[in-house]
Design an enzyme around this catalytic site. Structure first.
Site, PDB file in Angstrom:
ATOM      1  N   THR A 135       0.833  -1.187   0.000  1.00  0.00           N
ATOM      2  CA  THR A 135       0.000   0.000   0.000  1.00  0.00           C
ATOM      3  C   THR A 135       0.871   1.241   0.000  1.00  0.00           C
ATOM      4  O   THR A 135       2.086   1.144  -0.027  1.00  0.00           O
ATOM      5  CB  THR A 135      -0.917   0.004   1.249  1.00  0.00           C
ATOM      6  OG1 THR A 135      -1.968   0.909   1.033  1.00  0.00           O
ATOM      7  CG2 THR A 135      -0.167   0.362   2.504  1.00  0.00           C
ATOM      8  N   GLY A 181      -2.055   5.493  10.225  1.00  0.00           N
ATOM      9  CA  GLY A 181      -2.142   4.776   8.955  1.00  0.00           C
ATOM     10  C   GLY A 181      -1.247   3.557   9.019  1.00  0.00           C
ATOM     11  O   GLY A 181      -0.241   3.552   9.740  1.00  0.00           O
ATOM     12  N   SER A 193       4.753   0.295  -0.124  1.00  0.00           N
ATOM     13  CA  SER A 193       5.470   0.052  -1.367  1.00  0.00           C
ATOM     14  C   SER A 193       5.560   1.288  -2.251  1.00  0.00           C
ATOM     15  O   SER A 193       6.529   1.464  -2.972  1.00  0.00           O
ATOM     16  CB  SER A 193       4.823  -1.087  -2.132  1.00  0.00           C
ATOM     17  OG  SER A 193       3.472  -0.797  -2.391  1.00  0.00           O
ATOM     18  N   GLY A 211      -0.025   6.043  -7.010  1.00  0.00           N
ATOM     19  CA  GLY A 211      -0.930   5.051  -7.590  1.00  0.00           C
ATOM     20  C   GLY A 211      -0.716   4.839  -9.072  1.00  0.00           C
ATOM     21  O   GLY A 211      -0.969   3.753  -9.600  1.00  0.00           O
ATOM     22  N   CYS A 251       3.136   2.753  -8.712  1.00  0.00           N
ATOM     23  CA  CYS A 251       3.297   1.541  -7.907  1.00  0.00           C
ATOM     24  C   CYS A 251       2.150   0.556  -8.165  1.00  0.00           C
ATOM     25  O   CYS A 251       0.986   0.910  -7.982  1.00  0.00           O
ATOM     26  CB  CYS A 251       3.342   1.907  -6.428  1.00  0.00           C
ATOM     27  SG  CYS A 251       3.459   0.477  -5.340  1.00  0.00           S
ATOM     28  N   THR A 307      -0.432  -0.038  -5.302  1.00  0.00           N
ATOM     29  CA  THR A 307      -1.150   1.149  -4.841  1.00  0.00           C
ATOM     30  C   THR A 307      -2.172   1.533  -5.894  1.00  0.00           C
ATOM     31  O   THR A 307      -1.857   1.588  -7.073  1.00  0.00           O
ATOM     32  CB  THR A 307      -0.151   2.318  -4.653  1.00  0.00           C
ATOM     33  OG1 THR A 307       0.852   1.919  -3.720  1.00  0.00           O
ATOM     34  CG2 THR A 307      -0.848   3.567  -4.144  1.00  0.00           C
TER      35      THR A 307
END
Length: 177
Positions: free
Chosen positions: A6, A50, A129, A161, A164, A167
């Site tokens: 994530t 988080g 990640s 996003g 990766c 993500t």
């Protein structure tokens, strides 16, 4: 620890802190879910948490951290250090594969199972990640824009996003004002 799971990012600017995370849950090379919630508020909305890593491990750490925050009356630094110590020395906790990112209006930390409690020297901190991509984007936005903490967090997660594979761009943001 290499976390392939994530991206979570915290950004501080102008007395506000925003924490954003993507919603993707993967199992190996397969996307299992796209809208998981990996950022939460605790302590009456005064602390953001988080997590990245194995879900059950992350929830265990989340619960332990919340207990430390209550035990130390909302002191983020003390709660973070005490969790890191417990995580590193407890036989069962030592095996957990996750990282947590915590923030209040004044400080933010990454807490790891090796005893690390890392505070950034700038107003951006990320895990997961896609963390390095989001962190780089966040730093650039902090240096070269007038965007709010929330806007920086959202845009940085969108960039991560796009790069990766672990993500996605289904971003959840929580903010402390």
């Amino acid at each position: 620890m290499k976390v392939r799971s994530t991206t979570v990012l915290a950004v501080a600017r102008d007395g506000k802190v925003a924490m954003a995370a993507d919603g993707q849950v993967t199992m190996g090379e397969t996307v299992m879910k796209g809208n998981a919630r990996k950022v939460r508020t605790i302590y009456d909305g005064n602390i953001l948490v988080g997590f990245a890593g194995a879900t059950a491990d992350a929830f265990t750490l989340f619960e332990r951290f919340e207990a430390k925050v209550k035990e130390y009356a909302g002191d983020l630094t003390r709660s973070s250090v005490e969790l890191a110590k417990e995580w590193r020395t407890d036989r069962a906790l030592r095996r957990l594969e996750a990282l947590i990112l915590v923030a209040d209006r004044k400080k933010m930390f990454v807490i790891s199972g090796t005893g690390d409690v890392i505070e950034p020297d700038r107003g951006v901190l990320a895990i997961g990640s896609g963390g390095s991509y989001a962190s780089a984007a966040g730093r650039a936005y902090l240096d070269a824009s007038d965007l709010t903490a929330r806007e920086i967090a959202e845009r940085s997660l969108q960039i991560a996003g796009d790069i990766c594979i672990y993500t996605n761009t289904n971003v959840v943001v929580e903010e402390l004002e």
